[in-house]
Design a protein around this motif. Structure first.
Motif, PDB file in Angstrom:
ATOM      1  N   GLY B 273      50.215   1.340  33.982  1.00 27.89           N
ATOM      2  CA  GLY B 273      50.758   0.209  33.079  1.00 27.89           C
ATOM      3  C   GLY B 273      50.474  -0.027  32.207  1.00 27.89           C
ATOM      4  O   GLY B 273      51.148  -0.351  31.340  1.00 27.89           O
ATOM      5  N   GLN B 274      49.255   1.013  31.490  1.00 22.14           N
ATOM      6  CA  GLN B 274      49.483   0.877  30.401  1.00 22.14           C
ATOM      7  C   GLN B 274      49.546   1.880  29.182  1.00 22.14           C
ATOM      8  O   GLN B 274      50.238   1.261  28.609  1.00 22.14           O
ATOM      9  CB  GLN B 274      47.193   0.708  30.316  1.00 22.14           C
ATOM     10  CG  GLN B 274      46.644   0.151  30.328  1.00 22.14           C
ATOM     11  CD  GLN B 274      45.624   0.235  29.693  1.00 22.14           C
ATOM     12  OE1 GLN B 274      45.433   0.990  29.802  1.00 22.14           O
ATOM     13  NE2 GLN B 274      44.945  -1.022  29.267  1.00 22.14           N
ATOM     14  N   GLY B 292      53.433  -3.426  34.767  1.00 23.47           N
ATOM     15  CA  GLY B 292      51.635  -3.121  35.023  1.00 23.47           C
ATOM     16  C   GLY B 292      52.733  -2.984  36.973  1.00 23.47           C
ATOM     17  O   GLY B 292      51.791  -2.661  37.442  1.00 23.47           O
TER      18      GLY B 292
END
Lengths: 273, 442
Positions: B273-274, B292
């Motif tokens: 997600g990051q 995410g």
């Protein structure tokens, strides 16, 4: 259907290959970025290339030791498995024994069983025999798992060798085992080699048994070792991408060198000739 | 003169044949068939490695001589310590000794030869050897003795407790040790943990098992379906002469050849997600609301594992199908074209029937692989979030090695085995004898 390829075809081909290779390309590009950039940007190319991730990947975990373990286990498995499998393949394709269909059926069934169904009893055997955290503890199950594949492929290669060669060997007074060792095995060398590559790759990649049986870090193999780079608290993507690149290179080399053989082996089971 | 000689040669050949087949058959029997039977047997017990009273399969009330002898030694040893630090305990200690000795004598008389076995175990323990032989270590005991034995131990434990109330400072520690050793001695008695089909009924009534089963089925159907469709498309498109064939073939083989665990790690990164680029692009294209969701929601997780599997296996499927396509003689298409058949008619009336068995074999092995899926899910999502991507093999593994519940874990692995057996029987019925073609002398 041997059509000539047009320009549109090559564009399609480039897109296809790019899509297939994209994860590798991106992982490689990430592995040469400085730590800070990995988390903050989606830029393809970094302005300051660095190898710090590679140094860190090799220092935080014994990656080279994992590769050595994988190499030893896969090599031992390949050698033993090929010897045992070629015996069976020869007997089934060439010698006048009964129950050939039954034997091949058993081999086929053995290739289909789910490994989770034998894992816990094998874990108990290996523990009782004191073979946890050793090469042998993995090699024994691996040989058996790879046998069906090896027997299957070797039989397709053995059956193609003309019978007349054997007949003349027999006339010259060779015993059946000599015929196998001096005529059939060498003649099927390309097939044996193909099988060896496939068995080696399968043993190199195995995860479930390696995860369960060799739990000590110094005995881990590559697939298990890599999966332990991520800890509960942080995910060191720099290290992981660098480690991935390092372990993928030998496989890329193997595939580039032997792609023709690998394809021959993979398709020998499914295509009638 | 010549006839018998030739017959002997034939016989030798046949014997050699059986000798050459034997190693494989023995290995398969010992490492595959026997363990599957053991798994089935284990699944009938409440068998847990992390609970000493259930760490063996016990069909009838038994005693573990190793635990018994070990604790007996410890108790007598600690009693010496108590004697040294608290002389007034002498009468209680004498009671304990006589009570234990009485039980011990009775125990040794319950079975002929038990005294010798006890001695043997004792000698092994004195030499710090582990006792691994179950026949030596475990012995059945009558219920009557067990009741008396447990009651005696409880009594003496209580006596030691009373003694500790007014014990001098130095005797507290030995008395505490003695108390726990006496109560540990009870662990030597092993209640039968045979539970019949209880593990099956319990886990088949459990929602998590069914979720795992459905996840596995969904994963199998979707991945194999997509891999077949896309693989066929790619195979049809690249079934022609072009420059760089070897290179394309190698590129396509690399995802197949790398370890699944390594591929799973790569995709964990790409879906993150990051910092995952796939998640980033998909969010930018509006396919998902937020980068995410891929690894933090059930649907996203399922998509992720399926996508990774399709990426890894489609090229391999395409190669198998391509090899099938290349065996179709070109003349068949030419004849069909002369008769005025269009490309679709050619595909359905020539291509598909001609490679039917190649497709079935490829689908069979892919479906079996997909049904057993472990590494990919275990490394990529760990079965999460909230077990929504857990396959039946992953669930069985967690029961076996994370909860050390060998009984329940074996029950699930037997279920996987039966499902796979059913699946392959159906396929083999469909494929028929084609599987053996080219491998048996006709």
């Amino acid at each position: 259907m041997a059509k000539r390829a047009g320009i549109g075809f090559y564009i399609f081909l480039i897109i296809f290959v790019f899509l297939v290779m994209f994860p590798f390309i991106w992982v490689f590009l990430t592995s040469i970025k400085p730590q800070g950039e990995i988390f903050s940007s989606f830029q393809w190319f970094s302005s300051n290339m660095t190898f710090e991730n590679y140094v860190s990947a090799l220092e935080t975990r014994p990656l080279l030791l994992y590769m050595l373990n994988s190499f030893v286990v896969a090599t031992l498995t390949t050698i033993i498995s090929i010897i045992v499998a070629s015996f069976t393949a020869y007997a089934v394709t060439r010698l006048p024994i009964k129950f050939k269909g039954l034997i091949l059926g058993l081999v086929l069934a053995a290739s289909m069983f789910p490994q989770i169904a034998v894992l816990s009893p094998i874990f108990n055997f290996v523990t009782d025999a004191g073979l946890r955290n050793s090469y042998l503890g993995l090699v024994i199950p691996y040989i058996t798992i790879s046998l069906p594949l090896a027997i299957w492929i070797l039989s397709t290669f053995f059956i193609k060798i003309p019978l007349s060669l054997e007949e003349s060997a027999k006339l010259d007074g060779a015993t059946p085992f000599q015929t196998f060792r001096k005529i059939i095995f060498p003649l099927a060398a390309p097939g044996v080699f193909t099988t060896a590559i496939l068995v080696f790759i399968a043993a190199w990649n195995e995860y479930l048994f390696a995860l369960t049986i060799n739990t000590e870090d110094s005995w881990r193999t590559i697939p298990v070792g890599i999966s332990f780079y991520q800890s509960q608290f942080s995910v060191p993507w720099g290290d992981i991408t660098a480690a991935t690149v390092i372990v993928t290179i030998p496989i890329v080399v193997l595939v580039l060198l032997f792609q023709r053989r690998i394809v021959a082996g993979l398709t020998s089971g499914s295509v009638k000739e | 003169m010549k006839q018998p000689k030739k017959r002997r040669f034939q016989l030798n050949e046949r014997q050699l044949g059986y000798a050459m087949v034997a190693p494989s058959i023995i290995l398969i029997a010992v490492i595959i068939i026997w363990p599957i039977l053991l798994s089935a047997w284990n699944s009938l017990f409440d068998y847990r490695l992390n609970d000493p009273s259930k760490a063996e399969r016990i069909t009838s009330l038994s005693i573990n001589l190793e635990t018994y002898a070990d604790n007996r030694y410890l108790v007598y040893d600690t009693m010496e310590d108590v004697r040294d630090t608290m002389p007034q305990a002498e009468s209680t200690l004498a009671n304990i000794t006589s009570a234990l000795d009485e039980q011990h004598e009775t125990l040794l008389k319950t079975d002929e030869g038990l005294a010798d076995r006890y001695e043997e175990v004792n000698t092994m323990l004195e030499n710090y050897q582990p006792v691994n032989d179950d026949d030596l270590r475990l012995t059945e005991i009558p219920e009557a003795w067990t009741d008396g034995f447990t009651a005696t131990l409880d009594e003496q434990t209580a006596a030691v407790q009373t003694l500790r109330e007014d014990a001098p400072e130095g005797a507290i520690q030995p008395l505490t040790d003695l108390e726990s050793q006496l109560s540990n001695t009870k662990n030597a008695v092993l209640e039968p943990n045979f539970v019949g089909v209880n593990n099956y009924t319990q886990y088949l009534a459990n929602g998590r098992t069914w979720t795992a089963m459905l996840n596995t089925l969904l994963f199998t159907v979707v991945t194999v379906g997509v891999e077949l469709a896309v693989g066929m498309l790619v195979a049809l498109l690249i079934n022609r002469v072009f420059i760089g064939r070897g290179l394309v073939r190698a590129a396509v083989l690399v995802p197949w050849a790398i370890p699944t665990a390594v591929a799973a790690m790569m995709w964990t990164f790409l879906f993150d997600g990051q910092s995952g680029i796939m998640a980033h692009y998909m969010a930018q294209l509006g396919i998902i609301d937020d980068p995410g969701v891929l690894l933090s929601t059930g649907a996203g997780g399922m998509f992720s594992v399926m996508f990774a599997d399709i990426w890894k296996t489609t090229p391999y499927m395409a190669l198998l199908l391509l090899a099938g396509l290349q065996t179709i003689p070109r003349s068949m298409y030419e004849a069909a074209a002369v008769d005025g058949a269009n490309k679709f008619q050619q595909f359905f009336s020539i291509t598909l029937p001609m490679i039917r068995s190649a497709i079935l074999v490829a689908v069979l092995f892919r479906a079996l692989d997909a049904f057993r899926v472990f590494d990919l899910i275990y490394v990529l999502t760990g079965g999460g979030p909230a077990n929504s991507t857990e396959s039946i093999s992953v669930y069985a593994y967690k029961l076996l090695f994370e909860q050390q519940n060998f009984g329940a874990g074996s029950a699930l692995s037997v279920i996987v085995f039966l499902s796979v057996a059913l699946l392959s029987t159906i396929f083999i019925k469909l494929i028929g004898s084609d599987l053996f073609s080219g491998r048996l002398k006709q």
